[in-house]
Design a protein around this motif. Structure first.
Motif, mmCIF file in Angstrom:
data_model
loop_
_atom_site.group_PDB
_atom_site.id
_atom_site.type_symbol
_atom_site.label_atom_id
_atom_site.label_comp_id
_atom_site.label_asym_id
_atom_site.label_seq_id
_atom_site.Cartn_x
_atom_site.Cartn_y
_atom_site.Cartn_z
ATOM 1 N N THR A 95 57.361 36.472 42.996
ATOM 2 C CA THR A 95 58.184 35.524 42.235
ATOM 3 C C THR A 95 57.465 34.907 41.040
ATOM 4 N N VAL A 96 56.174 35.176 40.898
ATOM 5 C CA VAL A 96 55.384 34.568 39.824
ATOM 6 C C VAL A 96 54.650 35.663 39.060
ATOM 7 N N TYR A 97 54.720 35.610 37.738
ATOM 8 C CA TYR A 97 53.933 36.523 36.924
ATOM 9 C C TYR A 97 52.456 36.341 37.257
ATOM 10 N N ARG A 98 51.690 37.427 37.169
ATOM 11 C CA ARG A 98 50.278 37.354 37.547
ATOM 12 C C ARG A 98 49.345 37.317 36.336
ATOM 13 N N VAL A 99 49.850 36.873 35.177
ATOM 14 C CA VAL A 99 48.950 36.707 34.037
ATOM 15 C C VAL A 99 48.060 35.492 34.285
ATOM 16 N N PRO A 100 46.767 35.560 33.949
ATOM 17 C CA PRO A 100 45.830 34.534 34.414
ATOM 18 C C PRO A 100 46.042 33.149 33.827
ATOM 19 N N TRP A 101 46.574 33.034 32.613
ATOM 20 C CA TRP A 101 46.694 31.699 32.019
ATOM 21 C C TRP A 101 47.693 30.811 32.768
ATOM 22 N N LEU A 102 48.636 31.415 33.468
ATOM 23 C CA LEU A 102 49.558 30.593 34.254
ATOM 24 C C LEU A 102 48.816 29.849 35.361
ATOM 25 N N PHE A 103 47.764 30.441 35.890
ATOM 26 C CA PHE A 103 47.003 29.804 36.958
ATOM 27 C C PHE A 103 46.107 28.696 36.414
ATOM 28 N N ASP A 104 45.638 28.860 35.173
ATOM 29 C CA ASP A 104 44.906 27.760 34.540
ATOM 30 C C ASP A 104 45.841 26.590 34.248
ATOM 31 N N GLU A 105 47.059 26.893 33.842
ATOM 32 C CA GLU A 105 48.045 25.826 33.613
ATOM 33 C C GLU A 105 48.363 25.099 34.912
ATOM 34 N N GLU A 106 48.408 25.835 36.026
ATOM 35 C CA GLU A 106 48.649 25.196 37.321
ATOM 36 C C GLU A 106 47.491 24.278 37.695
ATOM 37 N N ASP A 107 46.262 24.710 37.464
ATOM 38 C CA ASP A 107 45.111 23.852 37.721
ATOM 39 C C ASP A 107 45.206 22.567 36.890
ATOM 40 N N GLU A 108 45.602 22.705 35.654
ATOM 41 C CA GLU A 108 45.737 21.523 34.783
ATOM 42 C C GLU A 108 46.827 20.593 35.291
ATOM 43 N N ARG A 109 47.945 21.157 35.749
ATOM 44 C CA ARG A 109 49.027 20.319 36.282
ATOM 45 C C ARG A 109 48.565 19.553 37.516
ATOM 46 N N GLN A 110 47.693 20.193 38.289
ATOM 47 C CA GLN A 110 47.184 19.554 39.500
ATOM 48 C C GLN A 110 46.005 18.619 39.208
ATOM 49 N N GLY A 111 45.615 18.503 37.962
ATOM 50 C CA GLY A 111 44.537 17.615 37.585
ATOM 51 C C GLY A 111 43.162 18.110 37.991
ATOM 52 N N ARG A 112 43.015 19.417 38.207
ATOM 53 C CA ARG A 112 41.725 19.964 38.599
ATOM 54 C C ARG A 112 40.880 20.265 37.354
ATOM 55 N N ARG A 113 39.643 19.896 37.401
ATOM 56 C CA ARG A 113 38.740 20.189 36.301
ATOM 57 C C ARG A 113 38.264 21.626 36.407
ATOM 58 N N ILE A 114 38.297 22.322 35.287
ATOM 59 C CA ILE A 114 37.844 23.709 35.246
ATOM 60 C C ILE A 114 36.509 23.757 34.521
ATOM 61 N N GLU A 115 35.477 24.163 35.245
ATOM 62 C CA GLU A 115 34.151 24.271 34.657
ATOM 63 C C GLU A 115 34.101 25.456 33.682
ATOM 64 N N PRO A 116 33.181 25.394 32.714
ATOM 65 C CA PRO A 116 33.053 26.521 31.764
ATOM 66 C C PRO A 116 32.823 27.845 32.504
ATOM 67 N N GLY A 117 33.561 28.849 32.090
ATOM 68 C CA GLY A 117 33.444 30.169 32.687
ATOM 69 C C GLY A 117 34.172 30.347 33.996
#
Length: 780
Positions: free
Chosen positions: A582-604
């Protein structure tokens, strides 16, 4: 199936006959066979021969190192249908020997006489006497396995038999085997297990990797990866004892692996005959070499198929604009794509499969496919299945010409399970195969390079087949005809070595039509782990190439942590595909989900970064992976293999199912935790960490526990390896021998080499040699 009640008794309603006496032995050197008459009670006087059932057993050798046993109660009774297997012509084969000791000429005199058939280091010996005894030994005389005592049996179900009268569902099995209409008689063999002997294989099985203690039904089902069912059930197993067993029956084969008898594997089939082969190794690779010679080698796959595949996913909404945004989005983020796949909805809903593009979303598909080919450099794949929805034009055409499977009353078999009113292509009809193949060829001519052959497991029980095949013999065999038809269409269009499927279902011999993927897995760490178990079981069963849905298929929005960990695993697999439900598997959607959840993404550590890192790593390793693929094609050694297959003499490797070898030199231990903690095992010898250069050497093997970021995974190189790479490669199909980066891992060795084969077939050998303090690399 379980016929016994404990060790001593039969289940209610089960009548049993056991081979109890090897009464006559008939060696035939000209035919290179031994025939045995085995009554079901000891014969002590002539009167014992009256009213006395008996088995007729024939031993033969189809190829070197393989001995075939065919045991029959009633030769005129129901017989299973075997698979096409390689058979060398008897007579003059220097690897075949028949020997006799004592009275082995067939007369009833001397007890204790023997007749033995030897083939390539494997010997089967039958002892004449009042106890059934068929023993398989290696060239040193060590016993591999045996059928002794009450182990060769014929079971009959009488009116009191407590088995299901109906199958589970339209296509399926019952908990104790098949329903009563399968057979009232079964033939069974028990082959002994030694102390500590472990069992592997049976195709794609998602439960424990070691099969001891499991009941396994060879009956393909669409059961997902979290069940005891499998999409690719193979009646073959191998053991740590140095041999494999292949039951040559394309119907329902039931295995009880150390269950009804904790000292044996029991194999049973419907009908009056069991046909099986014992395959000598002694190593797992040698067993797989002989097994794939017997049932078919994996085809060579095209180089481009090793790159990253991206799909539309399943129930997502997509059109040309969406697809272009995905392709351009990957390119703009520095993530090279090799292939793009159109899943089900390239065709109109309710019309699957009719091979017609949905013009509402793809108004000029040939122009689109040409643009993706020429401007984007992509290879293209399209989804199909063998089911024909009645809303599509193909249904009327198939019904009119007799191309669809029929009910016993002559009407077309149909179901609403999947597509409304769908029928099923009858691939036993040569004209139906040609019809379906023609549809595939038309799709290829539009610009499609590969085909995803989904399904093939939902095969009805009570139907009539064009070639008159017994109805239940087609359930597992159907997928072979389906995949073979499509594979042939691609090969005839693009040439040998350039055909590629993405197939879900298979049976024995299906390895000839790669690639296969693991089916519908959960988007969880458990789903990831069971997927790996299934893949290791499949590649332990003769399949050279394997893939899976990176990030998992089922579930709503997968956890970004699961997706990122799966990226490392998926891109260090033989084939790599981003796909979901039900969800596209392009990677930027998962980074957007992390941002929505307020998770900090470390470099790399973003999904985009992780996908880029491991895609580029895999592309740099293609010279090594392509060579490993050629070994799979030539000898049946899988690209991804269990630790047991690579290190069979290390007892610690026998149960490992959370790590694997990628080719002969690279050890991979995927991370299955949020924290990044992973525990894995390095076998004895020297190892070098691919990323850090850390060296480890152990005489007895070592366990390690580590924490890894998303951009890392335990990836170790075995001492004695030369790995040719191309850092910076952005496609999988390049000249692997032109200006490579040759990485050398000699350890304590003075010399090692690696062969690199180009796509055009030419090859170069890179040899690293220690000369004093210096290591020189030469090519020849």
């Amino acid at each position: 199936m379980k016929f016994t009640n404990g060790y001593w008794l039969m289940r209610d309603g089960v009548d049993a006959l056991f081979a109890r006496d090897a009464y006559e032995l008939h060696p035939d050197p000209e035919r290179e066979t031994i025939s045995v008459l085995a009554p079901t009670r000891p014969i002590t006087e002539r009167a014992n021969t009256l009213n006395q059932p008996a088995f007729h057993v024939e031993l033969s050798t189809p190829i070197e190192g393989v001995i075939r046993v065919r045991a029959t109660h009633w030769r005129g009774g129901p017989q299973g249908i075997g698979f096409p297997i390689t058979q060398d012509e008897p007579g003059g084969r220097d690897y075949v020997h028949i020997t006799t000791h004592g009275d082995g000429d067939g007369e009833t005199g001397e007890r204790g006489a023997t007749a033995a058939l030897s083939s390539g280091g494997l010997t089967a010996t039958v002892v004449k006497g009042p106890e059934w005894n068929l023993t398989f030994t290696d060239e040193r005389g060590n016993t591999l396995t045996r059928s002794q005592g009450k182990s060769l049996a014929r079971f009959a179900l009488n009116k009191l038999a407590n088995v299901s009268a109906e199958p589970v569902g339209e296509f399926g099995v019952t908990r104790t085997g098949l329903a009563n209409d399968e057979s009232r008689t079964f033939t069974s063999i028990q082959l002994s297990l030694g102390v500590g002997e472990t069992v592997y294989g049976f195709g794609e099985r998602f439960a424990a990797f070691v099969k001891n203690g499991q009941s396994v039904d060879i009956w393909n089902e669409d059961g997902g990866t979290a069940s005891e069912q499998g999409y690719k059930d193979i009646p073959f197993y191998m053991t740590s004892g140095g041999y494999g067993v292949f039951v040559n029956d394309r119907g329902h084969v039931s295995f009880e692996v150390g269950t009804v008898n904790t000292e044996a594997v029991q194999c049973s089939v419907p009908g009056e005959t069991i046909d099986f082969c014992v395959i000598y190794g002694p190593t797992p690779k040698q067993i797989l070499d002989r097994y794939t010679r017997l049932t078919g080698r994996p085809a060579q796959v095209p180089a481009w198929s090793y790159g990253l595949w991206l799909t539309t996913s399943f129930t997502t909404k997509y059109d040309e604009a969406t697809i272009t945004s995905f392709v351009d989005g990957m390119a703009s983020r520095g993530i090279p794509l090799s292939a793009f796949h159109y899943d089900c909805y390239w065709m109109r809903e309710f019309h699957w499969t009719d091979f017609e593009w949905d013009s509402r979303f793809f108004p000029d598909i040939e122009a689109t496919l040409k643009r993706l080919h020429e401007d984007k450099g992509l290879h293209l794949c399209a989804w199909i299945n063998p089911y024909i929805g009645q809303s599509g034009a193909m249904f009327d055409e198939g019904m009119r010409n007799g191309y669809l499977v029929r009910n016993p009353d002559g009407t077309v078999w149909q179901t609403d399970n999947w597509q409304a009113g769908m029928g099923l292509v009858d691939f036993t009809n040569p004209d139906a195969r040609a019809w379906f193949k023609g549809k595939v060829v038309s799709l290829l001519k539009q610009g499609i390079d590969a085909i995803k052959t989904d399904f093939g497991e939902r095969i009805p029980r009570d139907v009539v087949w064009f070639d008159g095949a017994p109805k239940l013999s087609m359930h597992n065999w159907y997928t072979e005809l389906y995949n073979q038809t499509v594979f042939e269409a691609i090969e005839e269009t693009y040439g040998t070595g350039k055909a590629c499927l993405f197939a879900r279902s298979a049976t024995a011999g299906g390895q000839q039509f790669p690639v296969h993927w693991g089916g519908d897995c959960e988007s969880t760490f458990n789903g990831m782990a069971q997927t790996l178990r299934g893949g290791l079981s499949l590649t332990s069963s003769g399949f050279g190439f394997w893939s899976h849905d990176i990030g998992g298929f089922e579930g709503a929005f997968p956890d970004p942590a699961v997706y990122k960990r799966w990226l490392a695993f998926g891109l260090l697999s033989s084939h790599s595909r981003l796909h979901g439900s039900t969800v596209y598997r392009v990677p930027w959607l998962f980074d957007e989900e992390d941002e929505r959840q307020g998770r900090r993404i470390e470099p790399g550590q973003s999904a985009v970064d992780v996908c880029r890192t491991f895609t580029l790593l895999k592309l740099s390793l293609i010279p090594y992976l392509y060579q490993a693929g050629l070994e799979a094609h030539r000898h049946g050694t899988p690209v991804m293999r269990s630790m047991f297959v690579e290190f069979p003499d290390d007892p610690a490797c026998r149960t490992l199912d959370r790590q694997y070898m990628l080719g002969p030199s690279l050890l991979v231990a995927p991370v299955f935790t949020y924290s990044g903690e992973v525990t894995y095992y390095l076998p004895a010898g020297g190892w070098t960490n691919w990323f850090t250069g850390e060296r480890v050497h152990s005489e007895h093997g070592v366990w390690r526990t580590e924490h890894h970021g998303f951009d890392s995974v335990p990836l170790w190189v075995r001492d004695g390896s030369v790995i040719v790479t191309h850092p910076g490669a952005t496609t999988p199909d390049y000249d692997y021998t032109a200006d490579p980066d040759v990485r050398v891992f000699l350890g304590d060795q003075d010399e090692a080499s690696a062969t690199v084969t180009r796509i055009d077939g030419g090859s170069v050998v890179f040899t690293a040699r220690r000369e004093g303090e210096e290591i020189k690399v030469m090519r020849s």
